[in-house]
Design a protein around this motif. Structure first.
Motif, PDB file in Angstrom:
ATOM      1  N   LEU A 105       0.830  -1.209   0.000  1.00  0.00           N
ATOM      2  CA  LEU A 105       0.000   0.000   0.000  1.00  0.00           C
ATOM      3  C   LEU A 105       0.861   1.252   0.000  1.00  0.00           C
ATOM      4  O   LEU A 105       0.557   2.226  -0.697  1.00  0.00           O
ATOM      5  CB  LEU A 105      -0.942  -0.004   1.199  1.00  0.00           C
ATOM      6  CG  LEU A 105      -1.855   1.217   1.354  1.00  0.00           C
ATOM      7  CD1 LEU A 105      -2.716   1.418   0.121  1.00  0.00           C
ATOM      8  CD2 LEU A 105      -2.729   1.085   2.611  1.00  0.00           C
ATOM      9  N   ALA A 106       1.947   1.243   0.773  1.00  0.00           N
ATOM     10  CA  ALA A 106       2.854   2.386   0.792  1.00  0.00           C
ATOM     11  C   ALA A 106       3.498   2.595  -0.574  1.00  0.00           C
ATOM     12  O   ALA A 106       3.740   3.732  -0.995  1.00  0.00           O
ATOM     13  CB  ALA A 106       3.928   2.188   1.858  1.00  0.00           C
ATOM     14  N   SER A 107       3.757   1.507  -1.282  1.00  0.00           N
ATOM     15  CA  SER A 107       4.322   1.609  -2.626  1.00  0.00           C
ATOM     16  C   SER A 107       3.339   2.294  -3.575  1.00  0.00           C
ATOM     17  O   SER A 107       3.720   3.148  -4.386  1.00  0.00           O
ATOM     18  CB  SER A 107       4.667   0.219  -3.159  1.00  0.00           C
ATOM     19  OG  SER A 107       5.156   0.275  -4.483  1.00  0.00           O
ATOM     20  N   VAL A 108       2.063   1.923  -3.478  1.00  0.00           N
ATOM     21  CA  VAL A 108       1.039   2.548  -4.318  1.00  0.00           C
ATOM     22  C   VAL A 108       0.940   4.037  -4.012  1.00  0.00           C
ATOM     23  O   VAL A 108       0.896   4.877  -4.930  1.00  0.00           O
ATOM     24  CB  VAL A 108      -0.323   1.859  -4.114  1.00  0.00           C
ATOM     25  CG1 VAL A 108      -1.420   2.620  -4.873  1.00  0.00           C
ATOM     26  CG2 VAL A 108      -0.274   0.412  -4.581  1.00  0.00           C
ATOM     27  N   LYS A 109       0.926   4.383  -2.718  1.00  0.00           N
ATOM     28  CA  LYS A 109       0.837   5.792  -2.338  1.00  0.00           C
ATOM     29  C   LYS A 109       2.067   6.561  -2.814  1.00  0.00           C
ATOM     30  O   LYS A 109       1.965   7.711  -3.272  1.00  0.00           O
ATOM     31  CB  LYS A 109       0.694   5.915  -0.822  1.00  0.00           C
ATOM     32  CG  LYS A 109      -0.659   5.450  -0.292  1.00  0.00           C
ATOM     33  CD  LYS A 109      -0.744   5.601   1.222  1.00  0.00           C
ATOM     34  CE  LYS A 109      -2.104   5.207   1.757  1.00  0.00           C
ATOM     35  NZ  LYS A 109      -2.201   5.343   3.226  1.00  0.00           N
TER      36      LYS A 109
END
Length: 321
Positions: free
Chosen positions: A236-240
């Motif tokens: 999720l942090a990668s997507v953000k």
């Protein structure tokens, strides 16, 4: 991309290690979901989510089927018109996925990857929508607005003054990325989640890091300096991080402009509408754009641009201790 649910169930045993390690494999056909967030309206009613997720340990196919049934996330549900994606996160892609995915039918592997990533992309967009509402309605001297302006690199410190013109500039930056485009780039940049960078650092979008803390490619180009691939604490942090990079980097100014034009005309922001603006994302240039466009069309990813999130409390799948 409709696939028989029982066919996918047969291969789920192969990827049990992936699920147990914290991955939520969304075993659904990639059909035609729709977005519930009213991104064209003045205000967006997004329900606040509890801080702590529900942690669920999956140890068998029966438990996974039960979980999917609970959230109406089976092939049968989708064929009957259910278009919600449950809020599900996972910790990382494992070594087992790199190996086991090679034994899966190609269409099954792709469906699993898209199911993993789609909820994360919608959750990241939901956060951007919250920020956008603040930008649209907050007082120019509000702390919340200044924090967003700092995040999106419009100002350098909180003492800077924000003008009406700056608010309009910020609105071009604080906006969603179409799920179809993000899914296509994640698949392309991470090799369907099998790359070393995805495995070691949750890097699904190949973002560069010049801080010295990035993951080093095996063949570095010295002319580019001391660079690596940015690592993230979670998928999720990668997507953000990917969305923030696109929204703040001047290399994607054309995307910002085209997206703003679509909004001004009250047209939907889609991957196919924006894909031509990403020539600077890869050294492959036009070939990269053509590849993303083909991936979106071939896999019917354009329908995911209409996907929406369920109101369920966040579910995080974990392994047993």
């Amino acid at each position: 991309m409709k696939k028989n649910f029982y066919r996918i169930s047969c291969v789920l045993a192969i990827i049990t290690a992936l699920i147990i390690s914290g991955c939520s494999t969304q075993n659904l056909p990639l059909t035609k979901p729709k977005i519930k967030i009213k991104i064209q309206s003045a205000m967006v009613n997004i329900k606040p989510q509890p801080t702590e997720p529900i942690e669920i340990s999956i140890t068998s196919l029966h438990e996974l089927d039960t979980l999917f049934d609970k959230y109406q996330y089976s092939s049968e549900d989708w064929e009957q018109g259910q278009r919600e994606l449950p809020r599900i996160t996972f910790e990382k892609m494992t070594d087992d996925w790199q190996e086991d995915s090679q034994n899966l039918p190609v269409e099954t592997k792709k469906s699993l990857f898209f199911r993993l990533m789609a909820p994360l992309i919608l959750m990241a967009n939901e956060n951007i929508i919250r920020e956008r509402e603040i930008v649209k309605h907050a007082a120019l001297n509000s702390l919340e607005l200044k924090q967003i302006a700092l995040k999106y690199r419009l100002i350098k410190n909180k003492s800077n003054t924000i003008t009406i013109t700056m608010r309009q500039t910020l609105l071009k930056k604080v906006d969603i990325l179409p799920p179809s485009l993000a899914l296509a780039q994640a698949a392309e940049e991470s090799g369907w989640g099998t790359s070393r960078f995805a495995n070691e650092g949750n890097a699904f979008f190949g973002q560069w890091d010049f801080s010295g803390d990035g993951m080093k490619p095996k063949q570095q180009r010295k002319a580019l300096g001391n660079y690596g691939v940015a690592r993230f604490d979670s998928p999720l942090a990668s997507v953000k991080g990917y969305m923030l990079n696109i929204n703040t980097n001047d290399a994607y100014h054309k995307l910002h402009v085209v997206r703003a034009q679509l909004r001004a005309k009250h047209q939907k922001i889609t991957g196919l509408a924006l894909v031509d603006t990403l020539g600077k994302y890869s050294e492959r240039g036009q070939d990269y754009i053509d590849g993303l466009r083909e991936m979106i069309r071939y896999n019917n990813l354009q329908f995911v641009d209409n996907g929406y999130l369920a109101d369920n409390r966040l579910v995080h799948l974990t392994s047993e201790e």
